[in-house]
Motif scaffolding. Structure first.
Motif, PDB file in Angstrom:
ATOM      1  N   ARG A 172     -79.639  39.779 108.870  1.00  0.00           N
ATOM      2  CA  ARG A 172     -79.476  40.821 109.905  1.00  0.00           C
ATOM      3  C   ARG A 172     -78.366  40.428 110.888  1.00  0.00           C
ATOM      4  NH1 ARG A 172     -83.892  44.490 109.980  1.00  0.00           N
ATOM      5  NH2 ARG A 172     -85.598  43.826 108.609  1.00  0.00           N
ATOM      6  N   LEU A 173     -77.259  40.016 110.341  1.00  0.00           N
ATOM      7  CA  LEU A 173     -76.129  39.595 111.161  1.00  0.00           C
ATOM      8  C   LEU A 173     -75.197  40.751 111.477  1.00  0.00           C
ATOM      9  CD1 LEU A 173     -74.880  36.175 109.721  1.00  0.00           C
ATOM     10  CD2 LEU A 173     -75.328  36.688 112.114  1.00  0.00           C
ATOM     11  N   ASP A 174     -74.755  40.809 112.709  1.00  0.00           N
ATOM     12  CA  ASP A 174     -73.629  41.634 113.140  1.00  0.00           C
ATOM     13  C   ASP A 174     -73.066  40.940 114.374  1.00  0.00           C
ATOM     14  OD1 ASP A 174     -71.720  43.528 113.545  1.00  0.00           O
ATOM     15  OD2 ASP A 174     -73.088  45.161 114.085  1.00  0.00           O
ATOM     16  N   ASN A 175     -72.503  39.750 114.133  1.00  0.00           N
ATOM     17  CA  ASN A 175     -72.170  38.851 115.231  1.00  0.00           C
ATOM     18  C   ASN A 175     -70.801  38.219 115.032  1.00  0.00           C
ATOM     19  OD1 ASN A 175     -75.332  38.512 114.621  1.00  0.00           O
ATOM     20  ND2 ASN A 175     -74.978  38.508 116.823  1.00  0.00           N
ATOM     21  N   CYS A 176     -70.215  37.805 116.143  1.00  0.00           N
ATOM     22  CA  CYS A 176     -68.921  37.147 116.120  1.00  0.00           C
ATOM     23  C   CYS A 176     -69.108  35.629 116.223  1.00  0.00           C
ATOM     24  CB  CYS A 176     -68.054  37.648 117.271  1.00  0.00           C
ATOM     25  SG  CYS A 176     -66.363  37.015 117.238  1.00  0.00           S
ATOM     26  N   PHE A 177     -68.493  34.902 115.297  1.00  0.00           N
ATOM     27  CA  PHE A 177     -68.492  33.442 115.301  1.00  0.00           C
ATOM     28  C   PHE A 177     -67.142  32.967 115.847  1.00  0.00           C
ATOM     29  CE2 PHE A 177     -71.622  34.651 112.233  1.00  0.00           C
ATOM     30  CZ  PHE A 177     -72.585  33.656 112.240  1.00  0.00           C
ATOM     31  N   ALA A 178     -67.159  31.905 116.647  1.00  0.00           N
ATOM     32  CA  ALA A 178     -65.938  31.338 117.218  1.00  0.00           C
ATOM     33  C   ALA A 178     -65.749  29.913 116.720  1.00  0.00           C
ATOM     34  CB  ALA A 178     -66.013  31.356 118.743  1.00  0.00           C
ATOM     35  N   GLY A 179     -64.516  29.422 116.847  1.00  0.00           N
ATOM     36  CA  GLY A 179     -64.222  28.105 116.309  1.00  0.00           C
ATOM     37  C   GLY A 179     -64.238  28.102 114.799  1.00  0.00           C
ATOM     38  N   GLY A 231     -59.058  32.959 114.724  1.00  0.00           N
ATOM     39  CA  GLY A 231     -59.988  31.881 115.056  1.00  0.00           C
ATOM     40  C   GLY A 231     -61.424  32.337 115.208  1.00  0.00           C
ATOM     41  N   HIS A 232     -61.660  33.638 115.005  1.00  0.00           N
ATOM     42  CA  HIS A 232     -62.997  34.203 115.086  1.00  0.00           C
ATOM     43  C   HIS A 232     -63.317  34.907 113.773  1.00  0.00           C
ATOM     44  CE1 HIS A 232     -61.848  33.654 119.287  1.00  0.00           C
ATOM     45  NE2 HIS A 232     -63.123  33.726 119.616  1.00  0.00           N
ATOM     46  N   LEU A 233     -64.601  35.007 113.483  1.00  0.00           N
ATOM     47  CA  LEU A 233     -65.058  35.659 112.262  1.00  0.00           C
ATOM     48  C   LEU A 233     -66.282  36.507 112.597  1.00  0.00           C
ATOM     49  CD1 LEU A 233     -64.442  35.608 109.118  1.00  0.00           C
ATOM     50  CD2 LEU A 233     -66.410  34.070 108.946  1.00  0.00           C
ATOM     51  N   VAL A 234     -66.185  37.803 112.340  1.00  0.00           N
ATOM     52  CA  VAL A 234     -67.344  38.685 112.490  1.00  0.00           C
ATOM     53  C   VAL A 234     -68.017  38.811 111.128  1.00  0.00           C
ATOM     54  CG1 VAL A 234     -68.152  41.014 113.039  1.00  0.00           C
ATOM     55  CG2 VAL A 234     -66.345  39.959 114.414  1.00  0.00           C
ATOM     56  N   VAL A 235     -69.305  38.535 111.088  1.00  0.00           N
ATOM     57  CA  VAL A 235     -70.072  38.650 109.848  1.00  0.00           C
ATOM     58  C   VAL A 235     -71.114  39.745 110.041  1.00  0.00           C
ATOM     59  CG1 VAL A 235     -71.515  37.474 108.154  1.00  0.00           C
ATOM     60  CG2 VAL A 235     -69.699  36.220 109.340  1.00  0.00           C
ATOM     61  N   TYR A 236     -71.070  40.714 109.154  1.00  0.00           N
ATOM     62  CA  TYR A 236     -71.934  41.898 109.237  1.00  0.00           C
ATOM     63  C   TYR A 236     -72.715  42.006 107.938  1.00  0.00           C
ATOM     64  CZ  TYR A 236     -73.095  46.933 109.452  1.00  0.00           C
ATOM     65  OH  TYR A 236     -73.741  48.150 109.448  1.00  0.00           O
ATOM     66  N   GLY A 285     -80.813  45.863 103.889  1.00  0.00           N
ATOM     67  CA  GLY A 285     -81.100  46.860 102.879  1.00  0.00           C
ATOM     68  C   GLY A 285     -79.910  47.622 102.346  1.00  0.00           C
ATOM     69  N   ARG A 286     -78.695  47.219 102.689  1.00  0.00           N
ATOM     70  CA  ARG A 286     -77.499  47.907 102.194  1.00  0.00           C
ATOM     71  C   ARG A 286     -76.891  47.122 101.046  1.00  0.00           C
ATOM     72  NH1 ARG A 286     -75.781  51.499 106.175  1.00  0.00           N
ATOM     73  NH2 ARG A 286     -74.525  52.431 104.500  1.00  0.00           N
ATOM     74  N   ASP A 287     -76.009  47.756 100.285  1.00  0.00           N
ATOM     75  CA  ASP A 287     -75.430  47.120  99.106  1.00  0.00           C
ATOM     76  C   ASP A 287     -74.053  46.521  99.381  1.00  0.00           C
ATOM     77  OD1 ASP A 287     -73.933  49.414  99.380  1.00  0.00           O
ATOM     78  OD2 ASP A 287     -74.292  50.153  97.328  1.00  0.00           O
ATOM     79  N   PHE A 288     -73.753  46.229 100.638  1.00  0.00           N
ATOM     80  CA  PHE A 288     -72.478  45.628 100.997  1.00  0.00           C
ATOM     81  C   PHE A 288     -72.674  44.708 102.196  1.00  0.00           C
ATOM     82  CE2 PHE A 288     -72.789  49.489 103.536  1.00  0.00           C
ATOM     83  CZ  PHE A 288     -72.484  49.027 104.810  1.00  0.00           C
TER      84      PHE A 288
END
Length: 267
Positions: free
Chosen positions: A179-186, A211-216, A220-223
């Motif tokens: 259930r990720l929809d967050n921004c990672f730093a570093g 330098g940041h990565l958003v992981v979504y 229950g979705r197929d992507f």
């Protein structure tokens, strides 16, 4: 097999950008809280450009037509010129020129994003890329980051924290349903997606600007999405956060960065 989410004929016909394989995030990534920000002492109000969502999202370039400047069998260069005249200022109040260069090689794809300020004032600016990947059974993910910014109930980032175990992909592991929809730093600019059943891996290598990565990973979705971006979500309203990543471009200044997607066959 498709290593990015395939775009349906319906999405192409109706211009449903968010159902495509990938689109650019220009001139900012993710959200600007309530479509409002102040810069150089001037308050700006942006259009709320995503249905009934309360924030402006992903810039305005993803909702504008791009021109094909050149194309052949292995590359394509797309250009967008934005002028904040009339209602266009609600999309973004500064003039800019953006380019996408897509280059195919035997092993993958290189995508170069470029953003040039063509305004008479300094301009806050960011870049990002929003690729979607199929969420097949057993798909695994690996990337390393120093911290993460959990999203509050308003979909805006709270303060950064060390990456908790449930969201850590420092070691290759099954994607799961975090259930990720967050921004990672570093983020170190590297990620790897493995489809074990198909014996194929996709390696992502991004320039240091990202330098940041958003992981979504919607439940229950197929992507899912793994998005290299230059700055923190809502960075324009959080200058207090060290390393937020947002740039300020002088008139005529340009920022350019690449993301490379390389395919590996697994034995």
């Amino acid at each position: 097999m498709a290593l990015m989410r395939e775009t349906s004929e319906h999405a192409l016909r109706d211009g449903l950008v968010r159902q495509t394989s990938c689109y650019p995030l220009i001139p900012y990534s993710n959200r600007i809280a309530h479509g409002r920000f102040s810069f150089d002492g001037i308050e700006h109000r942006l259009a709320l450009n995503f249905g009934d969502h309360p924030h402006s999202i992903h810039g305005n370039a993803w909702q504008k037509p791009w021109q094909v400047a050149e194309a052949d069998g292995t590359h394509c260069r797309l250009v967008l010129v934005h002028r904040p005249e009339g209602g266009e200022a609600r999309g973004w109040p500064f003039a800019y020129r953006a380019e996408q260069l897509l280059t195919l090689s035997p092993n993958g794809l290189t995508l170069t994003l470029s953003l040039k300020s063509e305004d008479h004032r300094a301009m806050p600016a960011g870049l990002g890329l929003h690729p979607f990947f199929p969420k097949r059974s057993g798909v695994r993910l690996q990337f390393a980051a120093e911290r993460v910014y959990p999203s509050g109930s308003d979909s805006l980032p709270m303060d950064g924290i060390p990456v908790p175990a449930g969201w850590s992909y420092r070691s290759m592991r099954e994607l799961g349903e975090p259930r990720l929809d967050n921004c990672f730093a570093g983020w170190d600019g590297k990620a790897r997606i493995v489809y074990d059943q198909e014996k194929i891996a996709l390696r992502v290598d991004a320039d240091p600007l990202f330098g940041h990565l958003v992981v979504y990973v919607p439940h229950g979705r197929d992507f899912f999405a793994v998005e290299p971006v230059s700055h923190l979500n809502n960075a324009i309203n959080r200058p207090d956060l060290t390393g937020h990543g947002l740039k300020v471009l002088k008139p005529g200044e340009r920022v350019t960065a690449q993301v490379r997607f390389d395919v590996e066959a697994l034995s």
